[in-house]
Design a protein around this motif. Structure first.
Motif, PDB file in Angstrom:
ATOM      1  N   THR A 224      16.632  22.082  17.911  1.00 31.93           N
ATOM      2  CA  THR A 224      17.124  23.018  18.928  1.00 31.93           C
ATOM      3  C   THR A 224      17.419  24.415  18.374  1.00 31.93           C
ATOM      4  O   THR A 224      17.020  25.424  18.985  1.00 31.93           O
TER       5      THR A 224
ATOM      6  N   LYS B 139      15.444  27.587  19.704  1.00 35.56           N
ATOM      7  CA  LYS B 139      16.213  28.649  20.373  1.00 35.56           C
ATOM      8  C   LYS B 139      15.959  30.001  19.725  1.00 35.56           C
ATOM      9  O   LYS B 139      15.816  31.028  20.404  1.00 35.56           O
TER      10      LYS B 139
ATOM     11  N   ASP C 270      19.714  28.143  26.414  1.00 38.32           N
ATOM     12  CA  ASP C 270      20.141  26.886  25.779  1.00 38.32           C
ATOM     13  C   ASP C 270      19.459  25.675  26.415  1.00 38.32           C
ATOM     14  O   ASP C 270      19.011  24.763  25.702  1.00 38.32           O
TER      15      ASP C 270
ATOM     16  N   SER D 191      15.740  25.603  25.435  1.00 40.48           N
ATOM     17  CA  SER D 191      15.596  25.230  24.013  1.00 40.48           C
ATOM     18  C   SER D 191      15.798  23.738  23.823  1.00 40.48           C
ATOM     19  O   SER D 191      15.053  23.072  23.087  1.00 40.48           O
TER      20      SER D 191
END
Length: 426
Positions: A80, A84, A97, A100
């Motif tokens: 992640t 991101k 968020d 991602s």
């Protein structure tokens, strides 16, 4: 890097468990028994697992589910931040968020589906015995390591199966249909030769085909009469060069024994032949009922000393004569039959000449017909014609069945001598 290494290890472990599951489940018992005969102890371990697979499958499911959960946790944390950071170069919105996380979840799921599920299972399906033999030992170690959980889940599963009145252990029996299916597969891929395929298929007819379908019928039996002259006996030996002949007193209903043709030849060459009554021919005759199958007939010859048997019906009337060669030819076909003695001769791609005494099982195999109507009522293709016409056939009589025309070409008295079979949709 540690998290990425952990993901790789989890994918590798999951792949091993998936391969073991498919490999052990798909392994063929016949192939495993061959490996056991060659000295493979691991093949025997696979057979044992197949016989009682409950604990093994419980362990597999525990391991695969645990790996999937760990992979999701570690993978989300590992990927992640990188996803991101890369996505932030082109997008800085409020859903960064969530996007991602979704992308990282998709990547981890895709890796597990491809490398921990699809690829290993495809390998295991293609090489089941090899996979099972190589992985059976580590799988047993893991099973022992998680035995408390295995016993818990396996016990609950067995209880549910018993409640549903379903079997808790695998029962596998090799049936005739299974063997035929393997034969068909072997013939299609070329690993089983045509002669081998036909021979194995014919063996299954031993318990169904009757000796009456391969015997020499009554009207074709050549025998000697006790009162026959030396000239007539000699002429029969010349015209019909058999090894043995029946000796009768007037007719086939009064059989007195049998004599070897070489004994007659010796007497003739010495000039001492004065008639059958002077010969010490064998008085023992083997009688067999016409309802015996080929398998039962062959068993009868195991303990008999006679080279042939007289076939009788339920009224003790002689209906034919059969030898071991006749019965062997019933399932070995062209392997032991001389070309001139073949019962079925293919004229071209769509027609065959058939002797009237051709067993119906040979006709089915040649024409690729699965079944004939009321097959238990007859044994030969001539019997099939009589059954279909409901009378004794005459020349040029014909009938249609399963896209084939069966036509009588030649008769000897009332007996069907030869038929022409033609494929109509050819």
């Amino acid at each position: 890097m540690n998290e990425m290494l952990a993901i790789a290890l989890l994918i590798g472990a999951s792949a091993c468990f998936a391969m073991a599951e498919i490999g052990i489940a798909a392994s063929r018992k016949i192939k495993l028994r061959v490996l056991v005969g060659e000295g493979s102890h691991k093949a025997q371990d696979v057979l044992d697992l197949q016989q009682n697979p409950g604990a093994f499958f419980a362990m597999i499911q525990i391991a695969l589910n645990a790996i999937s959960i760990l992979g999701g946790i570690i993978g989300e944390e590992a990927l992640t931040p990188y996803v991101k950071e890369g996505l932030g170069l082109v997008y800085q919105g409020p859903a960064l968020d969530q996007i991602s996380f979704a992308l990282s979840f998709f990547c981890i799921t895709a890796l597990f589906i491809l490398f921990a599920d699809l690829l290993p299972k495809r390998i295991a399906v293609n090489l089941p015995e090899v996979t099972a033999v190589r992985l059976v030992t580590p799988m047993r170690w893991v099973t022992y390591a998680v035995m408390p959980l295995v016993m818990l889940f396996n016990g609950i599963t067995n209880a549910v199966l018993r409640l549903l009145k379903l079997p808790t252990e695998r029962e596998e029996q090799v049936t005739t249909e299974d063997i035929v299916a393997m034969m068909d597969a072997g013939a299609e891929d070329g690993s089983l030769q045509q002669q081998e395929y036909e021979l194995i298929g014919n063996v299954f007819d031993l318990d169904t085909a009757l000796i009456s379908g391969v015997m020499t019928p009554r009207d074709q039996i050549v025998y000697f009469d006790l009162d026959e002259s030396v000239e007539l006996i000699s002429q029969k030996v010349v015209d019909h060069p058999h090894n043995d002949f029946l000796v009768c007193d007037g007719s086939l209903e009064k059989i007195r024994g049998s004599v070897e043709s070489k004994m007659i030849l010796q007497q003739v060459l010495k000039g001492e032949m004065s008639g059958l009554s002077a010969l010490s021919f064998s008085k023992e005759v083997l009688y067999l009922p016409e309802t015996l199958t080929l398998a039962e007939g062959l068993n009868a010859f195991k303990t008999a000393t006679q080279p042939f048997a007289v076939v009788v019906n339920e009224y003790a009337t002689v209906v034919g004569l059969v030898t071991v060669k006749d019965m062997l030819s019933g399932f070995m076909g062209q392997l032991i039959t001389h070309e001139d003695d073949q019962l079925i001769i293919q004229r071209d791609e769509h027609s065959w000449l058939m002797d009237g005494m051709t067993p119906i099982s040979d006709v089915m195999r040649t024409l690729d017909i699965d079944e004939f109507p009321e097959r238990g009522q007859y044994e030969t293709v001539a019997g099939f014609m009589i059954h279909q016409l409901k009378r004794l056939p005459r020349k040029t009589d014909s009938c249609l069945y399963e896209g084939y025309k069966f036509e009588v070409l030649d008769l000897e008295g009332v007996r069907v001598e030869q038929l022409l079979v033609t494929r109509l949709n050819g």
